[in-house]
Design an enzyme around this catalytic site. Structure first.
Site, PDB file in Angstrom:
ATOM      1  N   HIS A  72      -6.759  -6.113   2.179  1.00 39.24           N
ATOM      2  CA  HIS A  72      -5.634  -5.544   2.926  1.00 39.24           C
ATOM      3  C   HIS A  72      -5.067  -6.606   3.870  1.00 39.24           C
ATOM      4  O   HIS A  72      -5.817  -7.243   4.615  1.00 39.24           O
ATOM      5  CB  HIS A  72      -6.083  -4.366   3.793  1.00 39.24           C
ATOM      6  CG  HIS A  72      -6.599  -3.173   3.058  1.00 39.24           C
ATOM      7  ND1 HIS A  72      -5.843  -2.035   2.847  1.00 39.24           N
ATOM      8  CD2 HIS A  72      -7.808  -2.903   2.489  1.00 39.24           C
ATOM      9  CE1 HIS A  72      -6.565  -1.127   2.209  1.00 39.24           C
ATOM     10  NE2 HIS A  72      -7.768  -1.618   1.977  1.00 39.24           N
ATOM     11  N   ASP A  99       0.850  -1.197   0.000  1.00 30.81           N
ATOM     12  CA  ASP A  99       0.000   0.000   0.000  1.00 30.81           C
ATOM     13  C   ASP A  99       0.887   1.248   0.000  1.00 30.81           C
ATOM     14  O   ASP A  99       1.895   1.309   0.707  1.00 30.81           O
ATOM     15  CB  ASP A  99      -0.912  -0.002   1.230  1.00 30.81           C
ATOM     16  CG  ASP A  99      -2.071   0.959   1.091  1.00 30.81           C
ATOM     17  OD1 ASP A  99      -3.215   0.503   0.980  1.00 30.81           O
ATOM     18  OD2 ASP A  99      -1.822   2.196   1.099  1.00 30.81           O
ATOM     19  N   ILE A 100       0.499   2.247  -0.790  1.00 32.11           N
ATOM     20  CA  ILE A 100       1.309   3.456  -0.915  1.00 32.11           C
ATOM     21  C   ILE A 100       1.274   4.286   0.369  1.00 32.11           C
ATOM     22  O   ILE A 100       2.205   5.067   0.626  1.00 32.11           O
ATOM     23  CB  ILE A 100       0.840   4.270  -2.144  1.00 32.11           C
ATOM     24  CG1 ILE A 100       1.914   5.242  -2.595  1.00 32.11           C
ATOM     25  CG2 ILE A 100      -0.469   4.987  -1.867  1.00 32.11           C
ATOM     26  CD1 ILE A 100       1.652   5.868  -3.968  1.00 32.11           C
ATOM     27  N   GLU A 118     -12.226   3.062  -1.247  1.00 38.31           N
ATOM     28  CA  GLU A 118     -11.902   4.174  -2.137  1.00 38.31           C
ATOM     29  C   GLU A 118     -11.598   3.711  -3.553  1.00 38.31           C
ATOM     30  O   GLU A 118     -11.721   4.496  -4.491  1.00 38.31           O
ATOM     31  CB  GLU A 118     -10.702   4.948  -1.577  1.00 38.31           C
ATOM     32  CG  GLU A 118     -11.027   5.642  -0.250  1.00 38.31           C
ATOM     33  CD  GLU A 118      -9.849   6.415   0.321  1.00 38.31           C
ATOM     34  OE1 GLU A 118      -8.720   6.247  -0.167  1.00 38.31           O
ATOM     35  OE2 GLU A 118     -10.083   7.180   1.276  1.00 38.31           O
ATOM     36  N   VAL A 119     -11.156   2.476  -3.707  1.00 39.37           N
ATOM     37  CA  VAL A 119     -10.827   1.938  -5.028  1.00 39.37           C
ATOM     38  C   VAL A 119     -11.801   0.818  -5.348  1.00 39.37           C
ATOM     39  O   VAL A 119     -11.865  -0.181  -4.615  1.00 39.37           O
ATOM     40  CB  VAL A 119      -9.376   1.427  -5.086  1.00 39.37           C
ATOM     41  CG1 VAL A 119      -9.077   0.850  -6.463  1.00 39.37           C
ATOM     42  CG2 VAL A 119      -8.397   2.544  -4.740  1.00 39.37           C
ATOM     43  N   HIS A 153     -10.146  -5.656  -3.359  1.00 41.80           N
ATOM     44  CA  HIS A 153      -8.801  -5.826  -2.808  1.00 41.80           C
ATOM     45  C   HIS A 153      -8.899  -6.217  -1.344  1.00 41.80           C
ATOM     46  O   HIS A 153      -9.806  -5.804  -0.625  1.00 41.80           O
ATOM     47  CB  HIS A 153      -7.970  -4.544  -2.963  1.00 41.80           C
ATOM     48  CG  HIS A 153      -8.630  -3.313  -2.428  1.00 41.80           C
ATOM     49  ND1 HIS A 153      -9.574  -2.619  -3.142  1.00 41.80           N
ATOM     50  CD2 HIS A 153      -8.485  -2.647  -1.261  1.00 41.80           C
ATOM     51  CE1 HIS A 153      -9.990  -1.577  -2.426  1.00 41.80           C
ATOM     52  NE2 HIS A 153      -9.354  -1.572  -1.278  1.00 41.80           N
ATOM     53  N   ASN A 157     -12.627  -3.485   2.831  1.00 36.36           N
ATOM     54  CA  ASN A 157     -13.512  -2.333   2.941  1.00 36.36           C
ATOM     55  C   ASN A 157     -14.569  -2.445   1.838  1.00 36.36           C
ATOM     56  O   ASN A 157     -14.242  -2.769   0.694  1.00 36.36           O
ATOM     57  CB  ASN A 157     -12.727  -1.028   2.794  1.00 36.36           C
ATOM     58  CG  ASN A 157     -11.785  -0.787   3.971  1.00 36.36           C
ATOM     59  OD1 ASN A 157     -12.112  -1.127   5.097  1.00 36.36           O
ATOM     60  ND2 ASN A 157     -10.617  -0.227   3.694  1.00 36.36           N
TER      61      ASN A 157
HETATM   62  P1  5GP Z   1      -9.614   1.110   0.223  1.00 35.82           P
HETATM   63  O1  5GP Z   1      -9.799   2.321   1.085  1.00 35.82           O
HETATM   64  O2  5GP Z   1     -10.287   1.270  -1.131  1.00 35.82           O
HETATM   65  O3  5GP Z   1      -9.974  -0.171   0.906  1.00 35.82           O
HETATM   66  O4  5GP Z   1      -8.066   0.963  -0.008  1.00 35.82           O
HETATM   67  C1  5GP Z   1      -7.392   1.484  -1.102  1.00 35.82           C
HETATM   68  C2  5GP Z   1      -5.922   1.513  -0.743  1.00 35.82           C
HETATM   69  O5  5GP Z   1      -5.180   1.697  -1.923  1.00 35.82           O
HETATM   70  C3  5GP Z   1      -5.570   2.646   0.198  1.00 35.82           C
HETATM   71  O6  5GP Z   1      -5.031   2.100   1.402  1.00 35.82           O
HETATM   72  C4  5GP Z   1      -4.520   3.458  -0.585  1.00 35.82           C
HETATM   73  O7  5GP Z   1      -3.465   3.907   0.227  1.00 35.82           O
HETATM   74  C5  5GP Z   1      -4.054   2.484  -1.642  1.00 35.82           C
HETATM   75  N1  5GP Z   1      -3.653   3.101  -2.897  1.00 35.82           N
HETATM   76  C6  5GP Z   1      -4.365   4.017  -3.605  1.00 35.82           C
HETATM   77  N2  5GP Z   1      -3.705   4.360  -4.720  1.00 35.82           N
HETATM   78  C7  5GP Z   1      -2.560   3.635  -4.723  1.00 35.82           C
HETATM   79  C8  5GP Z   1      -1.467   3.549  -5.623  1.00 35.82           C
HETATM   80  O8  5GP Z   1      -1.398   4.231  -6.667  1.00 35.82           O
HETATM   81  N3  5GP Z   1      -0.453   2.697  -5.304  1.00 35.82           N
HETATM   82  C9  5GP Z   1      -0.488   1.935  -4.183  1.00 35.82           C
HETATM   83  N4  5GP Z   1       0.533   1.112  -3.951  1.00 35.82           N
HETATM   84  N5  5GP Z   1      -1.511   1.993  -3.302  1.00 35.82           N
HETATM   85  C10 5GP Z   1      -2.529   2.832  -3.569  1.00 35.82           C
END
Ligand code: 5GP
Ligand code: ZN
Length: 114
Positions: free
Chosen positions: A102, A29-30, A95-96, A100, A87
């Site tokens: 975690h 994760d970034i 958010e994506v 996915h 999530n």
């Molecule tokens: P969500 O909130 O959708 O469950 O998690 C999305 C995750 O993707 C977040 O923890 C965010 O930091 C990570 N993320 C978003 N954009 C990027 C990216 O471009 N590269 C990487 N490695 N992680 C990302």
């Protein structure tokens, strides 16, 4: 593709491949929330969210969980424990919209439900 995780899986956006096979891709994760914070995704954009899951996709989701278990062992966090998080949609903090999982560990994690 517009989806950022599709672009990461396709290597159009750089990331460190922690694991890859025909089906899954795993990368850090970034914005890590723990010393180990990996994202496990299907390479193909076949599912936006667990909320959209069909019964025919239980195998895929099971393989994502099993890959997380193996990676936790490889990362040396399995004995002390870790957390797996899906999530789901807006209230779940998703958010994506490319499904996915975690994998978080390497420290005691705060909890919403513990
Ligand atoms: P969500 O909130 O959708 O469950 O998690 C999305 C995750 O993707 C977040 O923890 C965010 O930091 C990570 N993320 C978003 N954009 C990027 C990216 O471009 N590269 C990487 N490695 N992680 C990302
Ligand atoms: Zn995607």
């Amino acid at each position: 593709p517009a989806c950022i995780f599709c672009q990461i899986a396709a290597r159009d956006i750089p990331s460190t491949a922690v694991f890859a096979d025909d089906e899954l891709y795993v990368f850090p994760d970034i914005h890590p929330q723990a010393p180990v914070h990996l994202l496990i995704i299907p390479k193909e954009h076949i599912l936006r969210s667990v909320a959209d899951m069909a019964e025919s996709q239980t195998g895929l989701l099971g393989r994502m969980v099993f890959r997380a278990k193996l990676l936790a062992e490889e990362q040396g966090i399995a004995d002390q424990g870790y957390r797996l998080v899906f999530n789901v949609r807006h209230h779940g903090g998703q958010e994506v919209d490319h499904v996915h999982l975690h994998l978080l560990g390497g420290q005691v994690l705060g909890s919403l439900v513990g």
